[in-house]
Design an enzyme around this catalytic site. Structure first.
Site, mmCIF file in Angstrom:
data_model
loop_
_atom_site.group_PDB
_atom_site.id
_atom_site.type_symbol
_atom_site.label_atom_id
_atom_site.label_comp_id
_atom_site.label_asym_id
_atom_site.label_seq_id
_atom_site.Cartn_x
_atom_site.Cartn_y
_atom_site.Cartn_z
ATOM 1 N N SER A 109 -10.974 -0.565 2.816
ATOM 2 C CA SER A 109 -10.323 -0.816 4.111
ATOM 3 C C SER A 109 -9.925 0.504 4.749
ATOM 4 O O SER A 109 -9.157 1.266 4.159
ATOM 5 C CB SER A 109 -9.059 -1.641 3.917
ATOM 6 O OG SER A 109 -9.397 -2.862 3.344
ATOM 7 N N ARG A 165 0.823 -1.220 0.000
ATOM 8 C CA ARG A 165 0.000 0.000 0.000
ATOM 9 C C ARG A 165 0.851 1.261 0.000
ATOM 10 O O ARG A 165 0.466 2.282 0.569
ATOM 11 C CB ARG A 165 -0.970 0.044 1.186
ATOM 12 C CG ARG A 165 -1.958 -1.069 1.228
ATOM 13 C CD ARG A 165 -2.926 -1.006 0.039
ATOM 14 N NE ARG A 165 -3.926 -2.047 0.173
ATOM 15 C CZ ARG A 165 -3.748 -3.284 -0.293
ATOM 16 N NH1 ARG A 165 -2.652 -3.613 -0.956
ATOM 17 N NH2 ARG A 165 -4.682 -4.190 -0.132
ATOM 18 N N GLU A 178 -5.717 3.825 6.387
ATOM 19 C CA GLU A 178 -5.292 3.684 4.985
ATOM 20 C C GLU A 178 -5.675 4.885 4.113
ATOM 21 O O GLU A 178 -4.846 5.366 3.341
ATOM 22 C CB GLU A 178 -5.872 2.398 4.396
ATOM 23 C CG GLU A 178 -5.350 2.161 2.994
ATOM 24 C CD GLU A 178 -5.904 0.902 2.345
ATOM 25 O OE1 GLU A 178 -5.764 -0.188 2.921
ATOM 26 O OE2 GLU A 178 -6.463 1.016 1.256
HETATM 27 C C1 FAD Z 1 -15.367 -0.388 -1.583
HETATM 28 C C2 FAD Z 1 -13.887 -0.137 -1.752
HETATM 29 C C3 FAD Z 1 -13.021 -1.203 -1.875
HETATM 30 C C4 FAD Z 1 -11.652 -0.984 -2.028
HETATM 31 N N1 FAD Z 1 -10.820 -2.056 -2.157
HETATM 32 C C5 FAD Z 1 -9.500 -1.871 -2.317
HETATM 33 C C6 FAD Z 1 -8.614 -2.990 -2.480
HETATM 34 O O1 FAD Z 1 -9.030 -4.141 -2.505
HETATM 35 N N2 FAD Z 1 -7.285 -2.734 -2.628
HETATM 36 C C7 FAD Z 1 -6.786 -1.466 -2.644
HETATM 37 O O2 FAD Z 1 -5.566 -1.320 -2.786
HETATM 38 N N3 FAD Z 1 -7.590 -0.393 -2.495
HETATM 39 C C8 FAD Z 1 -8.926 -0.561 -2.331
HETATM 40 N N4 FAD Z 1 -9.756 0.520 -2.165
HETATM 41 C C9 FAD Z 1 -9.179 1.876 -2.137
HETATM 42 C C10 FAD Z 1 -9.255 2.611 -3.490
HETATM 43 O O3 FAD Z 1 -10.113 1.969 -4.366
HETATM 44 C C11 FAD Z 1 -7.874 2.731 -4.127
HETATM 45 O O4 FAD Z 1 -6.997 3.394 -3.263
HETATM 46 C C12 FAD Z 1 -7.941 3.493 -5.453
HETATM 47 O O5 FAD Z 1 -6.694 3.406 -6.107
HETATM 48 C C13 FAD Z 1 -8.318 4.940 -5.254
HETATM 49 O O6 FAD Z 1 -8.567 5.519 -6.520
HETATM 50 P P1 FAD Z 1 -9.185 6.979 -6.651
HETATM 51 O O7 FAD Z 1 -9.069 7.407 -8.057
HETATM 52 O O8 FAD Z 1 -10.557 7.010 -6.072
HETATM 53 O O9 FAD Z 1 -8.164 7.782 -5.724
HETATM 54 P P2 FAD Z 1 -8.368 9.129 -4.901
HETATM 55 O O10 FAD Z 1 -9.041 8.833 -3.602
HETATM 56 O O11 FAD Z 1 -8.964 10.171 -5.773
HETATM 57 O O12 FAD Z 1 -6.842 9.475 -4.625
HETATM 58 C C14 FAD Z 1 -6.071 8.607 -3.823
HETATM 59 C C15 FAD Z 1 -4.634 9.156 -3.746
HETATM 60 O O13 FAD Z 1 -4.054 9.115 -5.039
HETATM 61 C C16 FAD Z 1 -3.653 10.418 -5.465
HETATM 62 N N5 FAD Z 1 -3.951 10.486 -6.899
HETATM 63 C C17 FAD Z 1 -5.134 10.202 -7.497
HETATM 64 N N6 FAD Z 1 -5.008 10.333 -8.831
HETATM 65 C C18 FAD Z 1 -3.730 10.713 -9.066
HETATM 66 C C19 FAD Z 1 -2.986 11.041 -10.237
HETATM 67 N N7 FAD Z 1 -3.532 11.011 -11.460
HETATM 68 N N8 FAD Z 1 -1.703 11.455 -10.087
HETATM 69 C C20 FAD Z 1 -1.123 11.505 -8.869
HETATM 70 N N9 FAD Z 1 -1.770 11.202 -7.721
HETATM 71 C C21 FAD Z 1 -3.055 10.815 -7.829
HETATM 72 C C22 FAD Z 1 -4.475 11.385 -4.644
HETATM 73 O O14 FAD Z 1 -3.804 12.624 -4.497
HETATM 74 C C23 FAD Z 1 -4.566 10.624 -3.326
HETATM 75 O O15 FAD Z 1 -3.377 10.810 -2.603
HETATM 76 C C24 FAD Z 1 -11.138 0.337 -2.035
HETATM 77 C C25 FAD Z 1 -12.031 1.427 -1.925
HETATM 78 C C26 FAD Z 1 -13.387 1.184 -1.791
HETATM 79 C C27 FAD Z 1 -14.320 2.359 -1.682
#
Ligand code: FAD
Length: 328
Positions: free
Chosen positions: A224, A159, A320
């Site tokens: 998580s 992570r 997380e």
């Molecule tokens: C129901 C559920 C289940 C999940 N299951 C998992 C799992 O099994 N495994 C897992 O690892 N995660 C899981 N997650 C967490 C999440 O899905 C991941 O962390 C995902 O990668 C977040 O994507 P996002 O675009 O929504 O990120 P955001 O929340 O928009 O951003 C997350 C971070 O990434 C940065 N970021 C986003 N886009 C960029 C970019 N283009 N350039 C630079 N930085 C950027 C942001 O600044 C922030 O620090 C889960 C979440 C939910 C809601």
């Protein structure tokens, strides 16, 4: 001003100045110039499924959202090369790529964007983003300089990567490259042991996830909420002598425990922690809100869980999702 709740899987946050959407290099360069000129505080956002904000007015905060979502998939010898833009939805990429080969199918159903996948090195069911990543490209937000990182430059771990540790908040990722295998090279996840194709694995994994996890669009959450803690061997031995059935995985630097198990053992699975925040009955690691929680309520709920686990096991569990303060 914009409402930050709508940029948070947990629906927690105050307000910010604006959001700037960009879909190509020209628009990125323009947005970065505006930010420098106006003295704004940029924060890159994807789908917000791993982010929440404090309740304040984030006056100079401007969200940078890269929306370009193209994908290019082509063969190279025994492998398939995948190039995708950061604004694509990760699970759509999994669907497309799983038609061609093996490597991302176990990561099916993870919400969020392609650009966020490297940031915390998303992982599930024995697979991680790092397994298939070859390079990432983007921009230095402060200087506007174009950047390319090879996999080994990214400091990937459980992570984590440089993008959420040493270089946090510095870069906008706009593109990733993955290499996947035509033939299966890894054991199948236990949850899809009888599947024959990557697409079948992805379907099984999505179904397992849907049964196990609350839907973040109705029971607001960021997946998580707590990371699985890695504890020193001496403490691990102590815990295992009292709780021999505790799921654990020895690894470099100590022993990893299941945070979900620890939370279940302190009887907090399903618990309503305050008016608007609870632990999901479906999964002990997932804190959900009803959409009306303040950040303070969320953090108080977090503390209840952390303290209970610490009191019983002597283990400090950590958060997380990304928590962004208005005073950053
Ligand atoms: C129901 C559920 C289940 C999940 N299951 C998992 C799992 O099994 N495994 C897992 O690892 N995660 C899981 N997650 C967490 C999440 O899905 C991941 O962390 C995902 O990668 C977040 O994507 P996002 O675009 O929504 O990120 P955001 O929340 O928009 O951003 C997350 C971070 O990434 C940065 N970021 C986003 N886009 C960029 C970019 N283009 N350039 C630079 N930085 C950027 C942001 O600044 C922030 O620090 C889960 C979440 C939910 C809601």
């Amino acid at each position: 001003m914009i409402d930050l709740k709508s940029f948070s899987g947990l629906r927690v946050g105050g307000s910010a100045f604006d959001v700037l959407e960009m879909k190509n290099a020209e628009e990125v360069e323009k947005a970065l110039q505006i930010i420098a000129k106006e003295g704004l505080r940029p924060y890159v956002i994807g789908e917000g499924t791993n982010t929440f904000w404090d309740d304040g007015v984030h006056e100079k905060l401007v969200l940078l959202k890269y929306t370009g979502s193209g994908i290019n998939i082509y063969p190279r010898g025994d492998e398939i090369v995948v190039e995708a833009e950061a604004g694509m939805i990760w699970d759509e990429l999994v669907g497309r790529v799983s038609e061609y080969g093996w490597g991302v199918e176990a990561l099916a159903g993870i919400p969020g964007s392609v650009g966020a996948a490297p940031v915390q090195n998303i992982g599930a069911y024995g697979a991680e983003f790092v397994d298939v990543c070859t390079y990432i490209s983007g921009y230095d937000i402060n200087t506007g300089e174009k950047k390319i990182w090879r996999k080994d430059d990214c400091g990937f771990g459980y992570r984590k990567s440089i993008f959420n540790t040493s270089q946090i908040g510095k870069y906008l990722i706009t593109r990733i490259q993955l290499v996947i295998a035509r033939d299966r090279q890894h054991p199948l996840p236990r949850e899809a042991i009888d599947a024959h194709t990557p697409l079948e694995v992805a379907l099984r994994i999505r179904a397992v996830r849907a049964a196990k996890l609350p839907d973040y669009k109705t029971e607001f959450n960021c997946g998580s909420y707590f990371k699985n803690p890695v504890v020193e061997e001496a403490l691990a031995d102590d815990i295992l002598s009292n709780f021999p059935e505790a799921p654990h995985w020895p690894q470099e630097g100590g022993v990893k425990f299941s945070a979900g198990y620890l939370i279940e053992q302190v009887d907090l699975k399903s618990a309503q922690l305050n008016d608007h925040v609870r632990i999901s009955p479906k999964h002990a690691l997932v804190m959900t809100t009803d959409g009306a929680a303040t950040c303070e309520e969320l953090l108080t709920a977090e503390d209840i869980v952390k303290s209970a686990v610490y009191k019983k096991f002597g283990i400090e569990i950590s958060r997380e999702p990304n928590y962004i303060k208005s005073t950053n």
